[in-house]
Design an enzyme around this catalytic site. Sequence first.
Site, PDB file in Angstrom:
ATOM      1  N   GLN A  98      11.698  22.991  14.348  1.00  0.00           N
ATOM      2  CA  GLN A  98      12.584  21.851  14.544  1.00  0.00           C
ATOM      3  C   GLN A  98      11.877  20.784  15.382  1.00  0.00           C
ATOM      4  O   GLN A  98      12.410  19.713  15.604  1.00  0.00           O
ATOM      5  CB  GLN A  98      13.848  22.307  15.271  1.00  0.00           C
ATOM      6  CG  GLN A  98      14.682  23.307  14.492  1.00  0.00           C
ATOM      7  CD  GLN A  98      15.854  23.806  15.331  1.00  0.00           C
ATOM      8  OE1 GLN A  98      15.727  24.719  16.140  1.00  0.00           O
ATOM      9  NE2 GLN A  98      16.991  23.184  15.153  1.00  0.00           N
ATOM     10  N   VAL A 100       9.043  17.974  16.517  1.00  0.00           N
ATOM     11  CA  VAL A 100       8.350  16.879  15.836  1.00  0.00           C
ATOM     12  C   VAL A 100       7.005  16.585  16.488  1.00  0.00           C
ATOM     13  O   VAL A 100       6.409  15.540  16.265  1.00  0.00           O
ATOM     14  CB  VAL A 100       9.222  15.599  15.803  1.00  0.00           C
ATOM     15  CG1 VAL A 100      10.475  15.821  14.963  1.00  0.00           C
ATOM     16  CG2 VAL A 100       9.610  15.133  17.205  1.00  0.00           C
ATOM     17  N   HIS A 116      12.170  18.573  10.898  1.00  0.00           N
ATOM     18  CA  HIS A 116      12.607  17.256  11.351  1.00  0.00           C
ATOM     19  C   HIS A 116      11.487  16.212  11.346  1.00  0.00           C
ATOM     20  O   HIS A 116      11.606  15.170  11.959  1.00  0.00           O
ATOM     21  CB  HIS A 116      13.235  17.359  12.743  1.00  0.00           C
ATOM     22  CG  HIS A 116      14.477  18.188  12.753  1.00  0.00           C
ATOM     23  ND1 HIS A 116      14.991  18.770  13.889  1.00  0.00           N
ATOM     24  CD2 HIS A 116      15.310  18.562  11.748  1.00  0.00           C
ATOM     25  CE1 HIS A 116      16.078  19.461  13.579  1.00  0.00           C
ATOM     26  NE2 HIS A 116      16.292  19.345  12.285  1.00  0.00           N
ATOM     27  N   CYS A 124       7.752   3.636   5.811  1.00  0.00           N
ATOM     28  CA  CYS A 124       8.361   2.338   5.540  1.00  0.00           C
ATOM     29  C   CYS A 124       9.666   2.572   4.782  1.00  0.00           C
ATOM     30  O   CYS A 124       9.669   3.241   3.751  1.00  0.00           O
ATOM     31  CB  CYS A 124       7.430   1.454   4.714  1.00  0.00           C
ATOM     32  SG  CYS A 124       8.245  -0.054   4.146  1.00  0.00           S
ATOM     33  N   CYS A 127       9.217   0.607   1.111  1.00  0.00           N
ATOM     34  CA  CYS A 127       8.383   1.074  -0.001  1.00  0.00           C
ATOM     35  C   CYS A 127       7.949   2.531   0.153  1.00  0.00           C
ATOM     36  O   CYS A 127       7.182   3.044  -0.667  1.00  0.00           O
ATOM     37  CB  CYS A 127       7.162   0.174  -0.154  1.00  0.00           C
ATOM     38  SG  CYS A 127       5.939   0.355   1.168  1.00  0.00           S
ATOM     39  N   CYS A 175       6.066  -3.381   7.768  1.00  0.00           N
ATOM     40  CA  CYS A 175       5.121  -2.687   6.888  1.00  0.00           C
ATOM     41  C   CYS A 175       4.023  -3.639   6.403  1.00  0.00           C
ATOM     42  O   CYS A 175       4.295  -4.762   5.996  1.00  0.00           O
ATOM     43  CB  CYS A 175       5.882  -2.103   5.694  1.00  0.00           C
ATOM     44  SG  CYS A 175       4.817  -1.325   4.471  1.00  0.00           S
ATOM     45  N   GLY A 216      12.635  29.663  21.290  1.00  0.00           N
ATOM     46  CA  GLY A 216      12.902  28.445  22.047  1.00  0.00           C
ATOM     47  C   GLY A 216      13.911  27.514  21.436  1.00  0.00           C
ATOM     48  O   GLY A 216      13.746  26.301  21.449  1.00  0.00           O
ATOM     49  N   SER A 218      18.281  27.024  21.321  1.00  0.00           N
ATOM     50  CA  SER A 218      19.586  27.534  21.742  1.00  0.00           C
ATOM     51  C   SER A 218      20.528  27.634  20.542  1.00  0.00           C
ATOM     52  O   SER A 218      21.654  28.081  20.668  1.00  0.00           O
ATOM     53  CB  SER A 218      20.184  26.634  22.820  1.00  0.00           C
ATOM     54  OG  SER A 218      20.267  25.315  22.327  1.00  0.00           O
ATOM     55  N   LEU A 260       8.533  31.606  26.961  1.00  0.00           N
ATOM     56  CA  LEU A 260       7.804  32.005  25.747  1.00  0.00           C
ATOM     57  C   LEU A 260       6.313  32.172  25.996  1.00  0.00           C
ATOM     58  O   LEU A 260       5.675  33.018  25.389  1.00  0.00           O
ATOM     59  CB  LEU A 260       8.050  30.961  24.656  1.00  0.00           C
ATOM     60  CG  LEU A 260       9.481  31.037  24.147  1.00  0.00           C
ATOM     61  CD1 LEU A 260      10.247  29.783  24.457  1.00  0.00           C
ATOM     62  CD2 LEU A 260       9.488  31.342  22.688  1.00  0.00           C
TER      63      LEU A 260
HETATM   64 ZN   LIG Z   1       6.594  -1.012   2.943  1.00  0.00          ZN
END
Ligand SMILES: [Zn+2]
Length: 283
Positions: A98, A100, A116, A124, A127, A175, A216, A218, A260
């Site tokens: 989970q 990132v 996630h 973008c 596009c 972008c 790790g 909950s 952990l």
């Molecule tokens: Zn774009």
Amino acid sequence: VEWERLAELMAAGGVAVLSGAGLSTESGIPDYRGETGRTRKATPMTYEVFTGDAQARKRYWARSQAGWRMFAKARPNKGHEAVARLAERGIVSGIVTQNVDGLHSAAGAKGVVELHGNLDRVVCLGCAELTTRAELDDRLRKANPGFDPEVLVFNPDGDAVLSDVDIATFETVDCKKCGDGVLKPDVVFFGETVPVQRVKDSFEIVESARLLLVLGSSLSVMSGRRFVIRAVKHGIPVAIVNQGPTREDDRATVVIDAPLGQVLPRIAEDLTSSALKVEGLVA
Ligand SMILES: [Zn+2]
């Protein structure tokens, strides 16, 4: 003792790992819930606010510009390293995270499903072009020379609380490929749906496992909890290592409430050295 029981359960292999923010706290990335269980004051960004409000986006990128640099500095800890080692030895059959922060992969684990997304990428919304966060960081630095606020608090989604700075003057960029597409970190915000294929891949890892090992988390949100529910439905035992209670402790075969970075290296050591003995590689 509990960790020995867990090592026994894991010894047969086929272990699916589901990891959450608690695995990365020892890398210096804070959890939304501290060890005390108190919720932090910072509110995570929602998809609706991000896409619907240009001012909110500006605030997000200004804060995240500073927060991401702290993320970029984070390194895998002993827990991530133990998981990567167990995967390399074939004991861990799949990893769903989970988080990132990309730290499982940084520790050397292969084929990690990042439920996630990953803060290292930018997408973008016009596009769908994917670019690196490092490239965006460079563009934002050039657009905002001298913007260097102090980070007071930073969050597991890369957002940050800054010292008093004038965010109104912060310039965002669009972008480069399509010209005016809105850029969004390639992470799933609150109120956003996880891409279908990622969910499918994650369920597949869980359903084909002999054991689901939660590390790790909950399990307070359905995004992670649903995998425990699915494992239980399929008669797959669940083990949990987490600091503090979880929503699914009652359904788990083993529950270990400990850091952990202490538990995992011990188990990895135990399992990988006995595996070597079986293979006759060491005396
Ligand atoms: Zn774009």
